[in-house]
Design a protein around this motif. Structure first.
Motif, PDB file in Angstrom:
ATOM      1  N   GLU A  98       0.809  -1.215   0.000  1.00  0.00           N
ATOM      2  CA  GLU A  98       0.000   0.000   0.000  1.00  0.00           C
ATOM      3  C   GLU A  98       0.848   1.275   0.000  1.00  0.00           C
ATOM      4  O   GLU A  98       1.909   1.330   0.643  1.00  0.00           O
ATOM      5  CB  GLU A  98      -0.889  -0.023   1.237  1.00  0.00           C
ATOM      6  N   GLU A 141      -5.673  -0.922   3.745  1.00  0.00           N
ATOM      7  CA  GLU A 141      -6.865  -0.860   2.909  1.00  0.00           C
ATOM      8  C   GLU A 141      -6.973  -2.171   2.123  1.00  0.00           C
ATOM      9  O   GLU A 141      -5.973  -2.791   1.792  1.00  0.00           O
ATOM     10  CB  GLU A 141      -6.755   0.307   1.918  1.00  0.00           C
ATOM     11  N   TRP A 194     -10.915   6.311  -0.960  1.00  0.00           N
ATOM     12  CA  TRP A 194      -9.745   5.546  -0.498  1.00  0.00           C
ATOM     13  C   TRP A 194      -9.149   6.324   0.651  1.00  0.00           C
ATOM     14  O   TRP A 194      -8.700   7.445   0.471  1.00  0.00           O
ATOM     15  CB  TRP A 194      -8.728   5.400  -1.632  1.00  0.00           C
ATOM     16  N   ARG A 195      -9.197   5.739   1.857  1.00  0.00           N
ATOM     17  CA  ARG A 195      -8.864   6.484   3.077  1.00  0.00           C
ATOM     18  C   ARG A 195      -9.662   7.790   3.077  1.00  0.00           C
ATOM     19  O   ARG A 195     -10.871   7.761   2.933  1.00  0.00           O
ATOM     20  CB  ARG A 195      -7.361   6.750   3.165  1.00  0.00           C
ATOM     21  N   ASP A 196      -8.933   8.944   3.214  1.00  0.00           N
ATOM     22  CA  ASP A 196      -9.678  10.199   3.228  1.00  0.00           C
ATOM     23  C   ASP A 196      -9.683  10.875   1.865  1.00  0.00           C
ATOM     24  O   ASP A 196     -10.037  12.045   1.744  1.00  0.00           O
ATOM     25  CB  ASP A 196      -9.109  11.140   4.300  1.00  0.00           C
TER      26      ASP A 196
END
Lengths: 187, 109
Positions: free
Chosen positions: B23, B46, B105-107
């Protein structure tokens, strides 16, 4: 001093495409930012050859420089000139952030010759390279079956290839097998 | 099979010339961080079905690390970019927003 010996004693495999180990060659590794003016000027003055463009090689007489990565070049010279050029280049670089090393014994070099289309097909059998678009004067570091190599075409109908000396036998064997059979794809 | 373009040497090749590095854009939590942050840094990843950002290395070529944005569902590669950044470039994000409306994706979104 004892004479240098190549990994496979310059073995040759005759076939539709001829595979031959060549050498001994002089190979000098230069690490440093190839895009910097200081490095370019030092290389030009010490070797007489210009720093190559990205993924290209430059030549002058019997000397060539291969672009290996943004911060690595391989300088190919006659074996007898290695010590002198290493000294000259180290001095010319001065305080620039760079490293010069004689790597002549670290690698094996092969020359493949034959009909141009057949030659390209032999490489396609072994490497993930679009050989239809591969140009003379371009250098490509890639995977030859299971090992890393660098290859370039000095002229149509010839491919030069270098790999680590420890895998020279493997490279010679896979090249010989790939080069021994006829062309499959027509024009 | 993925077709990746190394942003350092410009070579476009299939994935066996490269090596995946997991990642992208992980922030190291070292001495001074609390246990929860350290656990997250070590173990929490993720696992998207869609847009994903990864590190790759041009291992058989120029040897450089770089970042790639791709879709884990379709294997479409949106683009590759320099390793010397902590977030994806804005123009690449615009491409992804255009192709995958509503992605997250995440923030990033």
């Amino acid at each position: 001093m004892s004479d240098p010996v190549t990994a496979l004693s310059n073995a040759v495999a005759e076939g539709p495409v001829r595979v031959a180990e060549t050498g001994p060659h002089g190979m000098i590794t230069l690490r440093g930012d190839l895009s910097s003016d200081a490095v370019a000027a030092a290389v030009q003055s010490a070797t007489g050859v210009a720093v190559p463009e990205v993924r290209r090689l430059s030549s002058a007489g019997d000397r060539s420089i291969l672009w290996m990565s943004p911060d690595e070049a391989m300088i190919l010279v006659p074996r007898a000139e290695v010590a002198q050029i290493v000294t000259a280049l180290t001095q010319a670089l001065g305080t620039a952030h760079a490293l010069v090393a004689d790597m002549s014994d670290a690698r094996a070099r092969f020359r493949l010759t034959g009909e141009d289309a057949h030659l390209r097909e032999v490489m396609v059998r072994l490497a993930p390279v679009d050989m239809d678009r591969f140009e003379t004067g371009e250098i490509r570091r890639t995977r030859l079956a299971q090992i890393p190599v660098a290859l370039w075409m000095p002229e149509p109908g010839a491919i030069e290839l270098i790999c680590f000396r420890s895998v020279a036998k493997y490279a010679f064997d896979v090249l010989t097998v790939a080069a021994s059979s006829a062309r499959v794809f027509a024009e | 099979m993925l077709i990746l373009t190394c942003p350092y040497c410009g070579v476009t090749s299939e994935e066996t010339e490269f090596h995946g590095g997991g990642e992208a854009h992980l922030k190291r939590e070292g001495p001074g961080s609390d246990d929860q942050a350290f656990e997250g840094y070590l173990f929490h990843r993720e696992n998207p079905y869609g847009v994903h950002f990864e590190r790759w290395r041009h291992v058989y070529g120029c040897g450089k690390w770089f970042h790639a944005a791709r879709d884990t569902q379709t294997l479409e590669v949106f683009g590759t970019y320099s390793a010397q950044v902590t977030t994806p470039p804005e123009d690449l994000l615009a491409v992804i927003r255009d192709k995958r409306p509503g992605w997250q994706w995440r923030d990033l979104a």
